[in-house]
Design a protein around this motif. Structure first.
Motif, PDB file in Angstrom:
ATOM      1  N   PRO A  48       0.928  -1.045   0.174  1.00 59.97           N
ATOM      2  CA  PRO A  48       0.066  -0.197  -0.210  1.00 59.97           C
ATOM      3  C   PRO A  48       0.634   1.243  -0.062  1.00 59.97           C
ATOM      4  CG  PRO A  48      -0.056  -1.051   2.156  1.00 59.97           C
ATOM      5  CD  PRO A  48       0.523  -2.076   1.277  1.00 59.97           C
ATOM      6  N   LYS A  49       2.050   1.228   0.248  1.00 61.46           N
ATOM      7  CA  LYS A  49       2.755   2.558   0.353  1.00 61.46           C
ATOM      8  C   LYS A  49       4.091   2.315  -0.696  1.00 61.46           C
ATOM      9  CE  LYS A  49       2.243   4.079   5.112  1.00 61.46           C
ATOM     10  NZ  LYS A  49       3.142   4.293   6.350  1.00 61.46           N
ATOM     11  N   VAL A  50       4.066   1.431  -1.323  1.00 60.30           N
ATOM     12  CA  VAL A  50       5.364   1.167  -2.223  1.00 60.30           C
ATOM     13  C   VAL A  50       4.612   0.741  -3.574  1.00 60.30           C
ATOM     14  CG1 VAL A  50       7.461   0.298  -2.806  1.00 60.30           C
ATOM     15  CG2 VAL A  50       6.984   0.668  -0.489  1.00 60.30           C
ATOM     16  N   ALA A  51       4.493   1.786  -4.586  1.00 63.20           N
ATOM     17  CA  ALA A  51       4.024   1.341  -6.003  1.00 63.20           C
ATOM     18  C   ALA A  51       5.099   0.455  -6.635  1.00 63.20           C
ATOM     19  CB  ALA A  51       3.665   2.809  -6.573  1.00 63.20           C
ATOM     20  N   GLY A  52       4.650  -0.308  -7.483  1.00 63.36           N
ATOM     21  CA  GLY A  52       5.659  -1.148  -8.282  1.00 63.36           C
ATOM     22  C   GLY A  52       5.896  -2.363  -7.514  1.00 63.36           C
ATOM     23  N   VAL A  53       5.335  -2.898  -6.330  1.00 66.37           N
ATOM     24  CA  VAL A  53       5.703  -4.113  -5.670  1.00 66.37           C
ATOM     25  C   VAL A  53       4.338  -4.653  -5.388  1.00 66.37           C
ATOM     26  CG1 VAL A  53       6.844  -5.223  -3.630  1.00 66.37           C
ATOM     27  CG2 VAL A  53       7.891  -3.037  -4.518  1.00 66.37           C
ATOM     28  N   THR A  54       4.751  -6.098  -5.629  1.00 65.63           N
ATOM     29  CA  THR A  54       3.430  -6.969  -5.502  1.00 65.63           C
ATOM     30  C   THR A  54       3.863  -8.153  -4.876  1.00 65.63           C
ATOM     31  OG1 THR A  54       2.060  -6.294  -7.438  1.00 65.63           O
ATOM     32  CG2 THR A  54       1.466  -8.267  -6.722  1.00 65.63           C
ATOM     33  N   CYS A  55       3.226  -8.695  -4.025  1.00 67.04           N
ATOM     34  CA  CYS A  55       3.576  -9.701  -3.086  1.00 67.04           C
ATOM     35  C   CYS A  55       2.561 -10.843  -3.453  1.00 67.04           C
ATOM     36  CB  CYS A  55       3.765  -9.374  -1.679  1.00 67.04           C
ATOM     37  SG  CYS A  55       5.164  -8.371  -1.223  1.00 67.04           S
ATOM     38  N   TYR A  56       3.177 -12.161  -3.432  1.00 61.65           N
ATOM     39  CA  TYR A  56       2.462 -13.278  -3.900  1.00 61.65           C
ATOM     40  C   TYR A  56       2.361 -14.368  -2.478  1.00 61.65           C
ATOM     41  CZ  TYR A  56       2.085 -11.789  -8.442  1.00 61.65           C
ATOM     42  OH  TYR A  56       2.069 -10.825  -9.531  1.00 61.65           O
ATOM     43  N   LEU A  57       1.253 -14.541  -1.877  1.00 58.51           N
ATOM     44  CA  LEU A  57       1.341 -15.453  -0.689  1.00 58.51           C
ATOM     45  C   LEU A  57       0.574 -16.628  -1.087  1.00 58.51           C
ATOM     46  CD1 LEU A  57      -0.532 -13.158   1.982  1.00 58.51           C
ATOM     47  CD2 LEU A  57       1.784 -14.240   1.990  1.00 58.51           C
ATOM     48  N   SER A  58       1.132 -17.928  -0.636  1.00 55.70           N
ATOM     49  CA  SER A  58       0.371 -19.170  -0.731  1.00 55.70           C
ATOM     50  C   SER A  58       0.336 -19.512   0.691  1.00 55.70           C
ATOM     51  CB  SER A  58       1.424 -20.065  -1.364  1.00 55.70           C
ATOM     52  OG  SER A  58       2.646 -20.442  -0.722  1.00 55.70           O
ATOM     53  N   ARG A  59      -0.926 -19.849   1.048  1.00 55.71           N
ATOM     54  CA  ARG A  59      -1.037 -20.299   2.478  1.00 55.71           C
ATOM     55  C   ARG A  59      -2.257 -21.322   2.415  1.00 55.71           C
ATOM     56  NH1 ARG A  59      -6.173 -18.404   4.041  1.00 55.71           N
ATOM     57  NH2 ARG A  59      -7.268 -17.218   2.291  1.00 55.71           N
ATOM     58  N   ALA A  60      -2.245 -22.269   3.568  1.00 54.75           N
ATOM     59  CA  ALA A  60      -3.173 -23.143   3.833  1.00 54.75           C
ATOM     60  C   ALA A  60      -4.741 -22.749   4.017  1.00 54.75           C
ATOM     61  CB  ALA A  60      -2.642 -24.109   4.862  1.00 54.75           C
ATOM     62  N   GLU A  73      -9.846 -23.108  11.978  1.00 55.92           N
ATOM     63  CA  GLU A  73      -8.722 -22.331  12.121  1.00 55.92           C
ATOM     64  C   GLU A  73      -7.608 -22.994  11.068  1.00 55.92           C
ATOM     65  OE1 GLU A  73      -5.157 -22.329  15.598  1.00 55.92           O
ATOM     66  OE2 GLU A  73      -7.087 -21.621  16.048  1.00 55.92           O
ATOM     67  N   ASP A  74      -7.155 -21.930  10.562  1.00 58.96           N
ATOM     68  CA  ASP A  74      -6.198 -22.678   9.141  1.00 58.96           C
ATOM     69  C   ASP A  74      -4.762 -22.791   9.789  1.00 58.96           C
ATOM     70  OD1 ASP A  74      -8.037 -22.124   7.271  1.00 58.96           O
ATOM     71  OD2 ASP A  74      -7.479 -20.072   6.938  1.00 58.96           O
ATOM     72  N   THR A  75      -3.887 -23.553   9.502  1.00 55.34           N
ATOM     73  CA  THR A  75      -2.560 -23.826   9.784  1.00 55.34           C
ATOM     74  C   THR A  75      -1.472 -22.479   9.721  1.00 55.34           C
ATOM     75  OG1 THR A  75      -1.634 -24.727   7.823  1.00 55.34           O
ATOM     76  CG2 THR A  75      -2.789 -26.368   9.314  1.00 55.34           C
ATOM     77  N   SER A  76      -0.492 -22.656  10.137  1.00 52.77           N
ATOM     78  CA  SER A  76       0.284 -21.296  10.251  1.00 52.77           C
ATOM     79  C   SER A  76       1.130 -21.485   8.897  1.00 52.77           C
ATOM     80  CB  SER A  76       1.140 -21.502  11.376  1.00 52.77           C
ATOM     81  OG  SER A  76       0.366 -20.921  12.523  1.00 52.77           O
ATOM     82  N   ASP A  77       0.918 -22.454   7.934  1.00 55.20           N
ATOM     83  CA  ASP A  77       1.898 -22.546   6.979  1.00 55.20           C
ATOM     84  C   ASP A  77       1.717 -21.466   5.836  1.00 55.20           C
ATOM     85  OD1 ASP A  77       3.040 -25.051   7.803  1.00 55.20           O
ATOM     86  OD2 ASP A  77       0.901 -25.858   7.268  1.00 55.20           O
ATOM     87  N   ALA A  78       2.731 -20.804   5.552  1.00 57.90           N
ATOM     88  CA  ALA A  78       2.311 -19.683   4.444  1.00 57.90           C
ATOM     89  C   ALA A  78       3.835 -19.585   3.675  1.00 57.90           C
ATOM     90  CB  ALA A  78       2.060 -18.545   4.787  1.00 57.90           C
ATOM     91  N   ALA A  79       3.844 -19.044   2.734  1.00 58.80           N
ATOM     92  CA  ALA A  79       5.027 -18.664   1.743  1.00 58.80           C
ATOM     93  C   ALA A  79       4.699 -17.421   1.023  1.00 58.80           C
ATOM     94  CB  ALA A  79       5.594 -19.551   0.638  1.00 58.80           C
ATOM     95  N   ILE A  80       6.000 -16.435   0.722  1.00 62.81           N
ATOM     96  CA  ILE A  80       5.592 -15.370  -0.029  1.00 62.81           C
ATOM     97  C   ILE A  80       6.749 -14.995  -0.897  1.00 62.81           C
ATOM     98  CG2 ILE A  80       6.986 -13.960   1.789  1.00 62.81           C
ATOM     99  CD1 ILE A  80       5.080 -11.741   1.477  1.00 62.81           C
ATOM    100  N   ALA A  81       6.684 -14.310  -1.849  1.00 65.02           N
ATOM    101  CA  ALA A  81       7.124 -13.907  -3.074  1.00 65.02           C
ATOM    102  C   ALA A  81       7.048 -12.673  -3.585  1.00 65.02           C
ATOM    103  CB  ALA A  81       7.450 -15.052  -4.078  1.00 65.02           C
ATOM    104  N   CYS A  82       7.808 -11.571  -3.222  1.00 61.26           N
ATOM    105  CA  CYS A  82       7.491 -10.247  -3.656  1.00 61.26           C
ATOM    106  C   CYS A  82       8.243  -9.989  -4.868  1.00 61.26           C
ATOM    107  CB  CYS A  82       7.673  -9.362  -2.461  1.00 61.26           C
ATOM    108  SG  CYS A  82       6.625  -9.669  -1.064  1.00 61.26           S
ATOM    109  N   ARG A  83       7.633  -9.173  -5.777  1.00 62.50           N
ATOM    110  CA  ARG A  83       8.343  -8.836  -7.024  1.00 62.50           C
ATOM    111  C   ARG A  83       8.102  -7.458  -7.503  1.00 62.50           C
ATOM    112  NH1 ARG A  83      10.224 -12.666  -5.665  1.00 62.50           N
ATOM    113  NH2 ARG A  83      10.663 -14.803  -6.763  1.00 62.50           N
ATOM    114  N   GLN A  84       9.087  -6.766  -8.257  1.00 62.83           N
ATOM    115  CA  GLN A  84       9.053  -5.551  -8.602  1.00 62.83           C
ATOM    116  C   GLN A  84       8.254  -5.777  -9.934  1.00 62.83           C
ATOM    117  OE1 GLN A  84      12.673  -3.334  -9.472  1.00 62.83           O
ATOM    118  NE2 GLN A  84      11.555  -1.611 -10.182  1.00 62.83           N
ATOM    119  N   VAL A  85       7.053  -5.185 -10.206  1.00 60.28           N
ATOM    120  CA  VAL A  85       6.253  -5.109 -11.192  1.00 60.28           C
ATOM    121  C   VAL A  85       5.921  -4.080 -12.090  1.00 60.28           C
ATOM    122  CG1 VAL A  85       4.783  -6.966 -10.268  1.00 60.28           C
ATOM    123  CG2 VAL A  85       4.177  -4.792  -9.906  1.00 60.28           C
ATOM    124  N   GLY A  86       6.804  -2.803 -11.561  1.00 57.41           N
ATOM    125  CA  GLY A  86       6.605  -1.470 -12.294  1.00 57.41           C
ATOM    126  C   GLY A  86       7.769  -0.645 -11.499  1.00 57.41           C
TER     127      GLY A  86
END
Length: 154
Positions: A48-60, A73-86
């Motif tokens: 929300p404060k940095v234009a040009g960055v998108t993060c992708y979450l995978s979660r259970a 209640e979902d498990t605590s398993d999650a992964a993230i990949a953030c990329r510059q998109v602009g």
């Protein structure tokens, strides 16, 4: 008001809360005879404060009857990949450890959060995803980093 009525009201409010992530897709991991299957969901959100960055979450995401009703209640398993998109443009001053994304993963007490840090020495944005509970959080986490590149071109 009876306990059942309160639980129903809380469930409706939780289900109607806005989500700031866009679901990209999902895969089933466990078949359930009744209710939705357990899944891994992939979602995207923009910082929300940095234009040009998108993060992708995978979660259970827990299925079954409770999952279909929004009370599992979902498990605590999650992964993230953030990329510059602009081109990266920091729109406001950044505070280390600032929450940039938050999603409830249980009816009342558990939350999946993404926080941002700015590694000023290397000029890199670091994103950390983790799960917390009011009483006991989880050490499961994942991290991603985006270099603030000058003169970016697609």
């Amino acid at each position: 008001m009876r306990y059942g009525s309160v639980l129903c009201l809380v469930s409706m409010l939780a289900l109607s809360a806005p989500s700031f992530a866009e679901e990209i897709g999902s895969v089933s991991t466990v078949f359930k005879m009744v209710g939705a299957n357990d899944k891994i969901v992939v979602e995207a959100f923009d910082d929300p404060k940095v234009a040009g960055v998108t993060c992708y979450l995978s979660r259970a995401k827990t299925g079954g009857i409770k999952g279909s009703l929004g009370v599992a209640e979902d498990t605590s398993d999650a992964a993230i990949a953030c990329r510059q998109v602009g081109p990266i443009k920091i729109q406001e001053s950044l505070k280390d450890g600032e929450t940039v994304f938050k999603k409830d993963t249980s009816l009342l007490f558990k939350t999946l959060q993404v926080v941002r840090f700015h590694d000023r020495k290397r000029d890199v944005l670091v994103y950390l995803v983790y799960s917390d509970k009011i009483i006991d959080g989880s050490p499961k986490n994942s991290v991603s980093a985006v270099a603030i590149e000058k003169g970016w071109k697609p």
